[in-house]
Design a protein around this motif. Structure first.
Motif, PDB file in Angstrom:
ATOM      1  N   ARG A  39     -19.231  30.954  28.586  1.00  0.00           N
ATOM      2  CA  ARG A  39     -17.955  31.452  29.118  1.00  0.00           C
ATOM      3  C   ARG A  39     -17.530  30.679  30.349  1.00  0.00           C
ATOM      4  N   MET A  40     -18.452  30.478  31.280  1.00  0.00           N
ATOM      5  CA  MET A  40     -18.114  29.769  32.515  1.00  0.00           C
ATOM      6  C   MET A  40     -17.748  28.313  32.238  1.00  0.00           C
ATOM      7  N   LEU A  41     -18.483  27.657  31.359  1.00  0.00           N
ATOM      8  CA  LEU A  41     -18.177  26.269  31.014  1.00  0.00           C
ATOM      9  C   LEU A  41     -16.805  26.170  30.361  1.00  0.00           C
ATOM     10  N   THR A  42     -16.508  27.068  29.446  1.00  0.00           N
ATOM     11  CA  THR A  42     -15.210  27.054  28.767  1.00  0.00           C
ATOM     12  C   THR A  42     -14.083  27.310  29.760  1.00  0.00           C
ATOM     13  N   LEU A  43     -14.255  28.295  30.622  1.00  0.00           N
ATOM     14  CA  LEU A  43     -13.222  28.568  31.630  1.00  0.00           C
ATOM     15  C   LEU A  43     -13.032  27.386  32.565  1.00  0.00           C
ATOM     16  N   TYR A  44     -14.124  26.763  32.983  1.00  0.00           N
ATOM     17  CA  TYR A  44     -14.043  25.604  33.868  1.00  0.00           C
ATOM     18  C   TYR A  44     -13.266  24.468  33.201  1.00  0.00           C
ATOM     19  N   TRP A  47      -9.553  25.430  32.825  1.00  0.00           N
ATOM     20  CA  TRP A  47      -8.893  25.459  34.127  1.00  0.00           C
ATOM     21  C   TRP A  47      -8.578  24.046  34.605  1.00  0.00           C
ATOM     22  N   ASN A  48      -9.458  23.094  34.307  1.00  0.00           N
ATOM     23  CA  ASN A  48      -9.315  21.730  34.804  1.00  0.00           C
ATOM     24  C   ASN A  48      -8.719  20.757  33.810  1.00  0.00           C
ATOM     25  N   ALA A  49      -8.423  21.212  32.610  1.00  0.00           N
ATOM     26  CA  ALA A  49      -7.918  20.310  31.574  1.00  0.00           C
ATOM     27  C   ALA A  49      -6.399  20.177  31.677  1.00  0.00           C
ATOM     28  N   GLU A  50      -5.934  18.992  31.382  1.00  0.00           N
ATOM     29  CA  GLU A  50      -4.489  18.778  31.300  1.00  0.00           C
ATOM     30  C   GLU A  50      -3.962  19.258  29.958  1.00  0.00           C
TER      31      GLU A  50
END
Length: 54
Positions: A39-44, A47-50
């Motif tokens: 979950r944290m990796l996916t959210l990160y 959040w940071n993806a264009e």
């Protein structure tokens, strides 16, 4: 605890989490990590993806 995941593993984990239709718990179990880590990796990544990875 430091996670030494390769970029390939991270990309694969996020792609599976977003596109497989499986729950984070099942994806995590298949990959040998915790559901919180998925979950944290996916959210990160989101959040940071264009743009959303496909």
């Amino acid at each position: 605890m430091e996670l030494n995941w390769t970029e390939e593993f991270r990309a694969y984990a996020v792609r599976i989490a977003l596109t497989s239709g499986l729950t984070c718990k099942l994806v995590a179990s298949d990959l040998g990590v915790t559901d919180a880590q998925i979950r944290m990796l996916t959210l990160y990544v989101l959040w940071n993806a264009e743009e959303v990875p496909s």
